[in-house]
Design an enzyme around this catalytic site. Sequence first.
Site, PDB file in Angstrom:
ATOM      1  N   ASP A  53     -18.619 -13.822 -15.340  1.00 41.87           N
ATOM      2  CA  ASP A  53     -19.598 -12.936 -15.985  1.00 41.87           C
ATOM      3  C   ASP A  53     -18.979 -11.558 -16.187  1.00 41.87           C
ATOM      4  O   ASP A  53     -18.698 -10.848 -15.223  1.00 41.87           O
ATOM      5  CB  ASP A  53     -20.838 -12.807 -15.088  1.00 41.87           C
ATOM      6  CG  ASP A  53     -21.929 -11.964 -15.742  1.00 41.87           C
ATOM      7  OD1 ASP A  53     -22.687 -12.527 -16.546  1.00 41.87           O
ATOM      8  OD2 ASP A  53     -22.001 -10.749 -15.458  1.00 41.87           O
ATOM      9  N   TYR A  58     -18.577  -3.178 -18.455  1.00 40.74           N
ATOM     10  CA  TYR A  58     -17.725  -3.183 -17.257  1.00 40.74           C
ATOM     11  C   TYR A  58     -16.287  -2.741 -17.554  1.00 40.74           C
ATOM     12  O   TYR A  58     -15.523  -2.496 -16.628  1.00 40.74           O
ATOM     13  CB  TYR A  58     -17.697  -4.567 -16.592  1.00 40.74           C
ATOM     14  CG  TYR A  58     -19.059  -5.163 -16.271  1.00 40.74           C
ATOM     15  CD1 TYR A  58     -20.193  -4.364 -16.222  1.00 40.74           C
ATOM     16  CD2 TYR A  58     -19.212  -6.522 -16.039  1.00 40.74           C
ATOM     17  CE1 TYR A  58     -21.448  -4.901 -15.962  1.00 40.74           C
ATOM     18  CE2 TYR A  58     -20.464  -7.069 -15.764  1.00 40.74           C
ATOM     19  CZ  TYR A  58     -21.581  -6.251 -15.735  1.00 40.74           C
ATOM     20  OH  TYR A  58     -22.804  -6.784 -15.482  1.00 40.74           O
ATOM     21  N   LYS A  83     -21.797  -9.230 -22.656  1.00 40.00           N
ATOM     22  CA  LYS A  83     -23.114  -8.644 -22.951  1.00 40.00           C
ATOM     23  C   LYS A  83     -22.994  -7.459 -23.896  1.00 40.00           C
ATOM     24  O   LYS A  83     -22.040  -6.674 -23.784  1.00 40.00           O
ATOM     25  CB  LYS A  83     -23.785  -8.162 -21.651  1.00 40.00           C
ATOM     26  CG  LYS A  83     -23.702  -9.156 -20.510  1.00 40.00           C
ATOM     27  CD  LYS A  83     -24.422  -8.699 -19.252  1.00 40.00           C
ATOM     28  CE  LYS A  83     -24.070  -9.588 -18.074  1.00 40.00           C
ATOM     29  NZ  LYS A  83     -22.859  -9.203 -17.354  1.00 40.00           N
ATOM     30  N   HIS A 115     -27.774  -6.805 -22.956  1.00 47.34           N
ATOM     31  CA  HIS A 115     -27.615  -6.385 -21.563  1.00 47.34           C
ATOM     32  C   HIS A 115     -28.913  -5.810 -20.988  1.00 47.34           C
ATOM     33  O   HIS A 115     -29.159  -5.904 -19.783  1.00 47.34           O
ATOM     34  CB  HIS A 115     -26.495  -5.337 -21.464  1.00 47.34           C
ATOM     35  CG  HIS A 115     -25.841  -5.265 -20.127  1.00 47.34           C
ATOM     36  ND1 HIS A 115     -24.494  -5.093 -19.959  1.00 47.34           N
ATOM     37  CD2 HIS A 115     -26.346  -5.346 -18.880  1.00 47.34           C
ATOM     38  CE1 HIS A 115     -24.206  -5.069 -18.659  1.00 47.34           C
ATOM     39  NE2 HIS A 115     -25.317  -5.218 -17.992  1.00 47.34           N
TER      40      HIS A 115
END
Length: 289
Positions: A53, A58, A83, A115
């Site tokens: 994931d 990120y 996302k 997201h």
Amino acid sequence: MRVTRPVASLARRLKMNDGFEIPQFGLGTYQMTGAEAYTATRAALDAGYRHIDTAEWYGNEADVGRAIRDSGVSRADVFVTSKLQRNRGYDAAFSDLRASLDRAGMDYLDLYLLHSPVGGPTARADGWSALVDAKRKGLVRSVGVSNFGMLHLAEIVEMVRRAGEDGPGGAMPAVNQVDLHPFTRHEDIVDMCGLMGTLMEAWGPLARGTRFDHPVIKKMAEKYGRDPAQIMLRWGLQHDHIVIPKSVSLERIESNAQVFDFEITPEDMAELDGLNENLVTDWWVVDAE
Ligand SMILES: NC(=O)c1ccc[n+]([C@@H]2O[C@H](COP(=O)([O-])OP(=O)(O)OC[C@H]3O[C@@H](n4cnc5c(N)ncnc54)[C@H](OP(=O)(O)O)[C@@H]3O)[C@@H](O)[C@H]2O)c1
């Protein structure tokens, strides 16, 4: 309330409402970048994880993609989620998705999520419509949402009702990824997603490490001869949640996956269920307008 049943193995897959399957257990990669994200992803794949994931947010899509390519595991055998960070219109969603694919070095994602619901109803509708079209074009296999609460889910139900299968946004989300663990159970959202045929994916399945010392968690850990993290993950699996614990520790990446050879009794599941306190461990946008 779902019925407790045995979970077969790390490779166990759940069928989504579009016919594709998702491994029920995966690696979360929030707050790891660069060499740390690369090493953790490689370690997880070595340990048998087949689900990673990641997210635009990120900043590690490139590291994750490179780790998968270098791992020797075929791309087809790894389930990759990313996302869309911001809901800022239909065209922007497509360009952001293409940028994610470029960074990851992939020609498709297995799952792509909005997201969050942040941005308001029009932005959500445009974003969802774009994701459904991205699936129709084959850029992603499955599409879903994250941090969607009751209001946001109801908006999608209404879009699907109006659009039918071929119209704008005409598909139910395959998953809704929300914070889910014994201390935050989101029962209303779980029930609603059950009715929509949308699987629940648990972010923060370890409550982000904030409740390992809780007396009930400690008591269960002792009873089952497991560590607190394993108790919390097993609780999620037995609720049919998809769980994606994050760790950069090679030891914990391995130990977190050792959760397929024991079963929590229905009585103990009920006691764990009773721990809900709507704990906020990170952000809480399920009520965003
Ligand atoms: N959609 C969203 O809005 C959203 C939000 C948050 C997270 N996520 C996704 O969900 C994933 C999981 O959530 P999360 O990372 O927030 O939290 P989490 O998985 O609940 O907890 C991670 C924390 O627990 C520690 N940890 C992991 N295994 C452990 C063990 N066996 N014993 C003790 N400590 C342990 C980790 O430290 P070490 O790394 O040092 O082991 C880290 O501090 C994320 O990585 C991300 O992929 C999504």
